[in-house]
Design a protein around this motif. Structure first.
Motif, PDB file in Angstrom:
ATOM      1  N   ASP A 124       0.691  -1.346  -0.095  1.00  0.00           N
ATOM      2  CA  ASP A 124       0.009   0.074  -0.057  1.00  0.00           C
ATOM      3  C   ASP A 124       0.711   1.182  -0.030  1.00  0.00           C
ATOM      4  OD1 ASP A 124      -2.345  -1.224   0.056  1.00  0.00           O
ATOM      5  OD2 ASP A 124      -2.865  -0.766   2.137  1.00  0.00           O
ATOM      6  N   ALA A 125       0.420   2.133  -0.707  1.00  0.00           N
ATOM      7  CA  ALA A 125       1.034   3.528  -0.766  1.00  0.00           C
ATOM      8  C   ALA A 125       0.481   4.227   0.656  1.00  0.00           C
ATOM      9  CB  ALA A 125       0.774   4.292  -1.980  1.00  0.00           C
ATOM     10  N   ASP A 126       1.083   5.350   1.006  1.00  0.00           N
ATOM     11  CA  ASP A 126       0.774   6.046   2.034  1.00  0.00           C
ATOM     12  C   ASP A 126      -0.620   6.374   2.226  1.00  0.00           C
ATOM     13  OD1 ASP A 126       3.117   5.847   3.062  1.00  0.00           O
ATOM     14  OD2 ASP A 126       3.898   7.942   2.543  1.00  0.00           O
ATOM     15  N   ALA A 127      -1.318   6.922   1.043  1.00  0.00           N
ATOM     16  CA  ALA A 127      -2.812   7.480   1.107  1.00  0.00           C
ATOM     17  C   ALA A 127      -3.373   6.082   1.301  1.00  0.00           C
ATOM     18  CB  ALA A 127      -2.837   7.842  -0.210  1.00  0.00           C
ATOM     19  N   ALA A 128      -3.175   4.991   0.753  1.00  0.00           N
ATOM     20  CA  ALA A 128      -4.161   3.706   0.746  1.00  0.00           C
ATOM     21  C   ALA A 128      -4.043   3.133   2.343  1.00  0.00           C
ATOM     22  CB  ALA A 128      -3.485   2.757  -0.102  1.00  0.00           C
ATOM     23  N   LYS A 129      -2.695   3.252   2.840  1.00  0.00           N
ATOM     24  CA  LYS A 129      -2.705   2.812   4.245  1.00  0.00           C
ATOM     25  C   LYS A 129      -3.571   3.818   5.033  1.00  0.00           C
ATOM     26  CE  LYS A 129       2.112   1.272   4.112  1.00  0.00           C
ATOM     27  NZ  LYS A 129       3.455   1.198   4.689  1.00  0.00           N
ATOM     28  N   ALA A 130      -3.615   5.082   4.853  1.00  0.00           N
ATOM     29  CA  ALA A 130      -4.371   5.899   5.644  1.00  0.00           C
ATOM     30  C   ALA A 130      -5.885   5.412   5.392  1.00  0.00           C
ATOM     31  CB  ALA A 130      -4.453   7.311   5.201  1.00  0.00           C
ATOM     32  N   ASN A 131      -6.294   4.978   4.249  1.00  0.00           N
ATOM     33  CA  ASN A 131      -7.593   4.607   3.891  1.00  0.00           C
ATOM     34  C   ASN A 131      -7.914   3.495   4.724  1.00  0.00           C
ATOM     35  OD1 ASN A 131      -8.213   6.932   2.209  1.00  0.00           O
ATOM     36  ND2 ASN A 131      -7.713   5.906   0.508  1.00  0.00           N
ATOM     37  N   ARG A 132      -6.973   2.595   4.658  1.00  0.00           N
ATOM     38  CA  ARG A 132      -7.236   1.263   5.474  1.00  0.00           C
ATOM     39  C   ARG A 132      -7.649   1.390   6.949  1.00  0.00           C
ATOM     40  NH1 ARG A 132      -7.412  -2.123   1.190  1.00  0.00           N
ATOM     41  NH2 ARG A 132      -5.401  -2.371   0.222  1.00  0.00           N
ATOM     42  N   LEU A 133      -6.813   2.367   7.606  1.00  0.00           N
ATOM     43  CA  LEU A 133      -7.498   2.663   8.864  1.00  0.00           C
ATOM     44  C   LEU A 133      -8.673   3.496   8.956  1.00  0.00           C
ATOM     45  CD1 LEU A 133      -3.942   4.312  10.438  1.00  0.00           C
ATOM     46  CD2 LEU A 133      -4.920   2.202  11.053  1.00  0.00           C
ATOM     47  N   ALA A 187      -8.385  -5.191   6.644  1.00  0.00           N
ATOM     48  CA  ALA A 187      -8.073  -3.809   6.644  1.00  0.00           C
ATOM     49  C   ALA A 187      -6.672  -3.650   7.071  1.00  0.00           C
ATOM     50  CB  ALA A 187      -9.205  -2.922   6.644  1.00  0.00           C
ATOM     51  N   LEU A 188      -6.646  -3.828   8.279  1.00  0.00           N
ATOM     52  CA  LEU A 188      -5.283  -3.670   8.930  1.00  0.00           C
ATOM     53  C   LEU A 188      -4.215  -4.565   8.276  1.00  0.00           C
ATOM     54  CD1 LEU A 188      -6.622  -3.483  12.616  1.00  0.00           C
ATOM     55  CD2 LEU A 188      -5.928  -1.636  10.995  1.00  0.00           C
ATOM     56  N   GLY A 189      -4.356  -5.930   8.038  1.00  0.00           N
ATOM     57  CA  GLY A 189      -3.274  -6.558   7.441  1.00  0.00           C
ATOM     58  C   GLY A 189      -3.150  -6.302   6.278  1.00  0.00           C
ATOM     59  N   MET A 190      -4.048  -5.962   5.450  1.00  0.00           N
ATOM     60  CA  MET A 190      -3.418  -5.597   4.000  1.00  0.00           C
ATOM     61  C   MET A 190      -2.831  -4.135   4.183  1.00  0.00           C
ATOM     62  SD  MET A 190      -6.555  -6.171   1.507  1.00  0.00           S
ATOM     63  CE  MET A 190      -8.023  -5.327   2.825  1.00  0.00           C
ATOM     64  N   ARG A 191      -2.954  -3.299   5.202  1.00  0.00           N
ATOM     65  CA  ARG A 191      -2.254  -2.199   5.261  1.00  0.00           C
ATOM     66  C   ARG A 191      -0.591  -2.315   5.560  1.00  0.00           C
ATOM     67  NH1 ARG A 191      -0.730   1.416   9.756  1.00  0.00           N
ATOM     68  NH2 ARG A 191      -0.655   3.250   9.170  1.00  0.00           N
ATOM     69  N   GLU A 192      -0.576  -3.539   6.302  1.00  0.00           N
ATOM     70  CA  GLU A 192       0.776  -4.012   6.860  1.00  0.00           C
ATOM     71  C   GLU A 192       1.647  -4.822   5.845  1.00  0.00           C
ATOM     72  OE1 GLU A 192       0.569  -5.733  10.592  1.00  0.00           O
ATOM     73  OE2 GLU A 192      -0.158  -3.714  11.443  1.00  0.00           O
ATOM     74  N   ARG A 193       0.825  -5.165   4.941  1.00  0.00           N
ATOM     75  CA  ARG A 193       1.643  -6.055   3.729  1.00  0.00           C
ATOM     76  C   ARG A 193       2.822  -5.521   3.390  1.00  0.00           C
ATOM     77  NH1 ARG A 193      -1.982  -4.091   0.531  1.00  0.00           N
ATOM     78  NH2 ARG A 193      -1.310  -3.590  -1.882  1.00  0.00           N
ATOM     79  N   PRO A 194       3.960  -6.296   3.136  1.00  0.00           N
ATOM     80  CA  PRO A 194       5.214  -5.907   2.442  1.00  0.00           C
ATOM     81  C   PRO A 194       5.255  -5.817   1.133  1.00  0.00           C
ATOM     82  CG  PRO A 194       5.587  -8.093   2.964  1.00  0.00           C
ATOM     83  CD  PRO A 194       4.109  -7.791   3.608  1.00  0.00           C
ATOM     84  N   ASP A 195       6.284  -5.436   0.234  1.00  0.00           N
ATOM     85  CA  ASP A 195       6.632  -5.291  -1.155  1.00  0.00           C
ATOM     86  C   ASP A 195       6.843  -6.872  -1.401  1.00  0.00           C
ATOM     87  OD1 ASP A 195       7.715  -5.509  -3.627  1.00  0.00           O
ATOM     88  OD2 ASP A 195       8.165  -3.020  -3.478  1.00  0.00           O
ATOM     89  N   ARG A 196       6.291  -7.518  -2.330  1.00  0.00           N
ATOM     90  CA  ARG A 196       6.622  -8.702  -2.584  1.00  0.00           C
ATOM     91  C   ARG A 196       6.760  -9.080  -4.064  1.00  0.00           C
ATOM     92  NH1 ARG A 196       3.188 -10.721   1.937  1.00  0.00           N
ATOM     93  NH2 ARG A 196       4.423 -11.897   3.566  1.00  0.00           N
ATOM     94  N   VAL A 197       7.431  -7.738  -4.692  1.00  0.00           N
ATOM     95  CA  VAL A 197       7.680  -7.942  -6.153  1.00  0.00           C
ATOM     96  C   VAL A 197       8.887  -8.834  -6.458  1.00  0.00           C
ATOM     97  CG1 VAL A 197       8.722  -6.549  -8.012  1.00  0.00           C
ATOM     98  CG2 VAL A 197       7.016  -5.467  -6.683  1.00  0.00           C
ATOM     99  N   LEU A 198       9.763  -8.772  -5.475  1.00  0.00           N
ATOM    100  CA  LEU A 198      11.024 -10.111  -5.478  1.00  0.00           C
ATOM    101  C   LEU A 198      10.372 -11.332  -5.391  1.00  0.00           C
ATOM    102  CD1 LEU A 198      13.971  -9.827  -5.998  1.00  0.00           C
ATOM    103  CD2 LEU A 198      14.141  -9.964  -3.551  1.00  0.00           C
TER     104      LEU A 198
END
Length: 268
Positions: A124-133, A187-198
């Motif tokens: 999530d980008a910062d705005a998306a993280k705020a929307n999750r909360l 919602a809280l779990g999606m907010r915390e997910r890491p970058d998994r492109v690798l």
């Protein structure tokens, strides 16, 4: 619908059809295995389709706290254990895609292939993280029903919000089956997910990235975060975030074509 007790301590609800190689369909946020009703039939001609409900969604049990993607991935592994499935193809829609990536990271040896369906490997980008909360606060204050009624129309392409009203209303009805604990926890779990492109780029199994041309949830620049010999990328024209409901026939054809490529039974 069937239910089964898992070693992770939850009761999992799931649907199944067909026989053969396991094909597990993971639904999106505030959905359930019922999201896949329109495509299970065609896909089940190619294997044993299992469509579970995530914890806190549909008929599966809920619990308080954050539902990390790793927790949900371990639930999927526990379901496979309970059903005595060694390996499976995973198709993850939206939230389900985040879970499929966590599964690929934690249980790579149990994958035959996996797919991100209207999903992304980016965090999530910062705005998306705020929307999750904000979503978690709204659900806690007002309940699931008004939240789902506001969420679901945004998942469909603009032109389908009226023309596909029956499918939209069905998705809302499915969403009502989400518990407040499940909606907040995810919602809280999606907010915390890491970058998994690798994780996506380095996987050793075939991958399908299936996107909707008109998806307003996953923007174009986030749909295909990795490329390579093992990765197939497909865009469904005229479709939003709900390809399995907006264009079930084309959606099923792409899933089946991918499964055929994986098995080497067709050169499509």
């Amino acid at each position: 619908m069937k239910t089964i007790e898992l070693a992770t301590g939850m009761t999992a609800a799931y649907r199944e059809a067909g026989e053969g190689e396991p094909i597990i369909l993971l639904h999106g946020y505030c959905g359930s295995g019922e999201y896949w009703n329109g495509v299970i039939g065609p896909i089940s001609a190619y294997g044993r389709v299992i469509a579970p409900d995530f914890r806190g969604h549909g008929g599966s049990s809920a619990g308080e706290g954050t539902y990390g993607m790793e927790m949900l991935a371990d639930d999927v592994a526990a379901l496979m254990d309970a059903l005595k499935l060694e390996r499976a193809h995973l198709f993850g829609h939206s939230l389900g895609g985040y879970v499929a990536l966590a599964f690929a990271e934690r249980h790579p040896e149990r994958l035959l292939s996996f797919s991100l369906v209207h999903s992304t490997a980016y965090p999530d980008a910062d705005a998306a993280k705020a929307n999750r909360l904000k979503a978690a606060e709204t659900i806690a204050a007002e309940g699931v029903r008004p939240f789902v009624e506001g969420l679901v129309p945004k998942l469909f392409a603009p032109g389908h919000r009226d023309s596909r009203s029956a499918q939209l209303l069905e998705a809302i009805e499915i969403g009502y089956g989400t518990s407040a604990e499940g909606a907040i926890g995810c919602a809280l779990g999606m907010r915390e997910r890491p970058d998994r492109v690798l994780t996506l780029a380095e996987t050793q199994v075939p991958v399908l990235l299936l996107a909707g041309e008109l998806d307003e949830v996953i923007p174009a620049e986030r749909r295909f975060p990795a490329a390579g010999d093992r990765i197939s990328a497909v865009t469904l024209a005229g479709v939003g975030h709900m390809g399995m409901k907006e264009a079930p026939e084309r959606f099923s054809e792409e899933i089946v074509a991918f499964l055929e490529r994986v098995r080497g039974t067709a050169s499509v």
